[in-house]
Design a protein around this motif. Structure first.
Motif, short mmCIF file in Angstrom:
data_model
loop_
_atom_site.label_atom_id
_atom_site.label_comp_id
_atom_site.label_asym_id
_atom_site.label_seq_id
_atom_site.Cartn_x
_atom_site.Cartn_y
_atom_site.Cartn_z
N ASP A 176 0.83 -1.22 0.00
CA ASP A 176 0.00 0.00 0.00
C ASP A 176 0.86 1.26 0.00
O ASP A 176 0.58 2.23 0.71
CB ASP A 176 -0.95 0.01 1.20
CG ASP A 176 -1.99 -1.11 1.13
OD1 ASP A 176 -2.15 -1.71 0.06
OD2 ASP A 176 -2.63 -1.38 2.16
N GLY A 177 1.92 1.23 -0.79
CA GLY A 177 2.76 2.41 -0.94
C GLY A 177 3.80 2.60 0.13
O GLY A 177 4.59 3.55 0.05
N MET A 178 3.84 1.71 1.14
CA MET A 178 4.79 1.84 2.24
C MET A 178 5.81 0.70 2.17
O MET A 178 5.44 -0.47 2.04
CB MET A 178 4.07 1.79 3.58
CG MET A 178 3.01 2.88 3.76
SD MET A 178 3.72 4.52 3.94
CE MET A 178 4.49 4.36 5.54
N GLU A 179 7.10 1.06 2.25
CA GLU A 179 8.16 0.06 2.22
C GLU A 179 8.34 -0.56 3.59
O GLU A 179 8.44 0.15 4.59
CB GLU A 179 9.46 0.71 1.75
CG GLU A 179 10.54 -0.29 1.38
CD GLU A 179 11.76 0.38 0.77
OE1 GLU A 179 12.62 0.82 1.57
OE2 GLU A 179 11.83 0.48 -0.47
N GLU A 180 8.39 -1.89 3.65
CA GLU A 180 8.55 -2.61 4.91
C GLU A 180 9.64 -3.66 4.77
O GLU A 180 9.79 -4.27 3.72
CB GLU A 180 7.24 -3.31 5.31
CG GLU A 180 6.08 -2.39 5.61
CD GLU A 180 4.88 -3.17 6.14
OE1 GLU A 180 5.10 -4.17 6.85
OE2 GLU A 180 3.75 -2.78 5.84
N THR A 181 10.35 -3.88 5.85
CA THR A 181 11.37 -4.92 5.91
C THR A 181 11.02 -5.90 7.02
O THR A 181 10.67 -5.48 8.13
CB THR A 181 12.77 -4.33 6.14
OG1 THR A 181 13.10 -3.46 5.06
CG2 THR A 181 13.82 -5.43 6.24
N GLY A 182 11.11 -7.17 6.72
CA GLY A 182 10.82 -8.18 7.73
C GLY A 182 10.57 -9.52 7.09
O GLY A 182 11.11 -9.84 6.02
N TRP A 183 9.75 -10.33 7.75
CA TRP A 183 9.34 -11.64 7.25
C TRP A 183 7.84 -11.57 6.96
O TRP A 183 7.07 -11.06 7.80
CB TRP A 183 9.62 -12.72 8.27
CG TRP A 183 11.07 -13.03 8.46
CD1 TRP A 183 11.78 -14.04 7.88
CD2 TRP A 183 11.99 -12.37 9.35
NE1 TRP A 183 13.08 -14.04 8.32
CE2 TRP A 183 13.24 -13.02 9.23
CE3 TRP A 183 11.88 -11.28 10.22
CZ2 TRP A 183 14.36 -12.63 9.94
CZ3 TRP A 183 13.00 -10.88 10.93
CH2 TRP A 183 14.23 -11.55 10.79
N PHE A 184 7.41 -12.09 5.83
CA PHE A 184 6.03 -11.91 5.38
C PHE A 184 5.31 -13.25 5.25
O PHE A 184 5.88 -14.23 4.75
CB PHE A 184 6.01 -11.15 4.05
CG PHE A 184 6.61 -9.77 4.16
CD1 PHE A 184 5.83 -8.68 4.51
CD2 PHE A 184 7.97 -9.58 3.97
CE1 PHE A 184 6.39 -7.42 4.64
CE2 PHE A 184 8.55 -8.31 4.11
CZ PHE A 184 7.76 -7.23 4.44
N THR A 185 4.05 -13.26 5.68
CA THR A 185 3.29 -14.52 5.72
C THR A 185 3.21 -15.18 4.35
O THR A 185 3.15 -16.41 4.27
CB THR A 185 1.86 -14.28 6.24
OG1 THR A 185 1.18 -13.33 5.38
CG2 THR A 185 1.88 -13.74 7.66
N THR A 186 3.20 -14.39 3.29
CA THR A 186 3.07 -14.96 1.95
C THR A 186 4.34 -15.68 1.49
O THR A 186 4.34 -16.27 0.41
CB THR A 186 2.69 -13.86 0.95
OG1 THR A 186 3.50 -12.71 1.17
CG2 THR A 186 1.22 -13.47 1.10
#
Length: 367
Positions: A106-116
């Motif tokens: 949604d336009g926001m950059e995130e770093t981490g681990w993702f459920t997908t």
């Protein structure tokens, strides 16, 4: 002659229908406002765990909220966001270290681990933890106690609690980030419909489906009610200047403020029954956190035929308006201040509300 199962089901259905009729009554549309447990009793137990849901039900929540995101194999699980870095122990699992990455949601950059990036079987090897450990240090004692729940497990748990307690308990799931997940090849709305159709409880219990997006609510409108005739749809609203996620990249991106106008609310009523604004969209705050003059949003929504269920009442000082904080520090619990905040908005005609502490919400309703 009715079986015991038919008698219990009929009783719960009757209670459920009564709750729905009351929720739509005039003039405030909710003579007894509804109490929603925000991710469970998340002020007292780590969010989206069985402990959080159990405590919320024990403390009198009318609805519990599972936020829904998909796994790599398309199973809906109860997590507030796809990024599970802050709410699970994934960072301690060396076997998953290489899956840490950055993506835009949604336009926001995130770093981490993702459920997908994980199958359900892999996610079941993780354990939940407190998302706000510095604010809610008391919740960290439960870190590692609970696994990651599927939506179906949440439904079964709520159905069991309803049967054990002899009272109907609603579900208010949020389908998260639909546009993002569609780009990854997932269809969370279709999965959601299949799940609620497959469970007897979700075919008749109070059910309110939430989203910050409009396209998925339009797609669900009518289809959810075919499965559960009393189901409602709620359009969640971010801050007035924020863009509605599924309009980003279009020729005319909409802000949530656009949809809070009289014309915008009339349009929302075509595909939703409820709006879910933030508390600060009802009573704004200045830079110090002090209350300003209230808006007319509740009255405007009622004129458009929409219920108003706002989010989120939290009991710690840091989340309260400045006028209601006490001198015990930002992270101190302040039930009296939280009750006063809830009651002010109830007096403005609020039809329901999300709270991290349902016992405080229940006290506000009693008061």
């Amino acid at each position: 002659m009715l079986t015991r199962r038919q008698t219990i089901t009929g009783t719960l259905m009757g209670m459920s229908l009564l709750l729905t009729r009351n929720a739509h009554a005039a003039p405030s549309l909710a003579p007894v406002p509804l109490l929603m447990a925000h991710r469970g009793a998340s002020a007292l137990r780590p969010e989206h765990t069985l402990a959080a849901y159990a405590r919320a039900i024990m403390d009198g929540a009318d609805y519990i909220e599972p936020d829904l995101v998909p796994t790599r194999d398309g199973v809906l699980i109860a997590r507030h966001e796809s990024n599970i870095a802050a709410t699970t122990d994934v960072a301690t699992h060396a076997e998953f270290a290489s899956r840490r990455r950055t993506q835009t949601i949604d336009g926001m950059e995130e770093t981490g681990w993702f459920t997908t990036d994980f199958t359900l079987a892999e996610l079941k090897t993780l354990r939940a933890k407190e998302r706000l450990p510095t604010v809610r240090a008391h919740n960290t004692r439960y870190d590692g106690h609970f696994d990651i729940l599927t939506f179906e497990e949440v439904i079964d748990f709520v159905a069991a609690e309803a049967a054990a307690r002899g009272r109907v308990i609603g579900l208010i799931p949020e389908i998260k980030n639909s546009t993002h997940f569609h780009k990854l090849g997932h269809t969370p709305e279709e999965t959601f419909l299949r799940v609620i159709a497959a469970h007897e409880y979700t075919r008749f219990c109070p059910l309110e489906v939430q989203s910050f997006e409009t396209a998925n609510l339009r797609a669900l409108h009518g289809r959810v009610q075919t499965i559960n005739p009393q189901a409602r749809l709620m359009f969640l609203m971010g801050e007035r200047t924020q863009h509605v996620p599924d309009t980003l990249g279009t020729s005319r991106p909409l802000t949530f403020g656009d949809l809070m106008s009289a014309e915008g609310l009339a349009g929302v009523r075509q595909y939703a029954d409820v709006i879910g604004p933030s508390n600060t969209d009802i009573i704004p705050r200045d830079a110090t956190g002090a209350w300003l003059e209230p808006t007319t949003l509740i009255d405007d929504a009622h004129r458009a035929g929409l219920l108003v269920h706002s989010y989120t009442f939290r009991p710690e000082n840091r989340f309260l308006p400045a006028q209601l904080r006490d001198d015990r520090g930002d992270d101190a619990r302040n039930p009296r201040g939280s009750i006063a905040e809830i009651q002010r908005m109830l007096n403005m005609g609020l039809d329901g509300f999300f709270t991290d502490d349902p016992a405080i919400g229940r006290a506000a309703l009693r008061g």
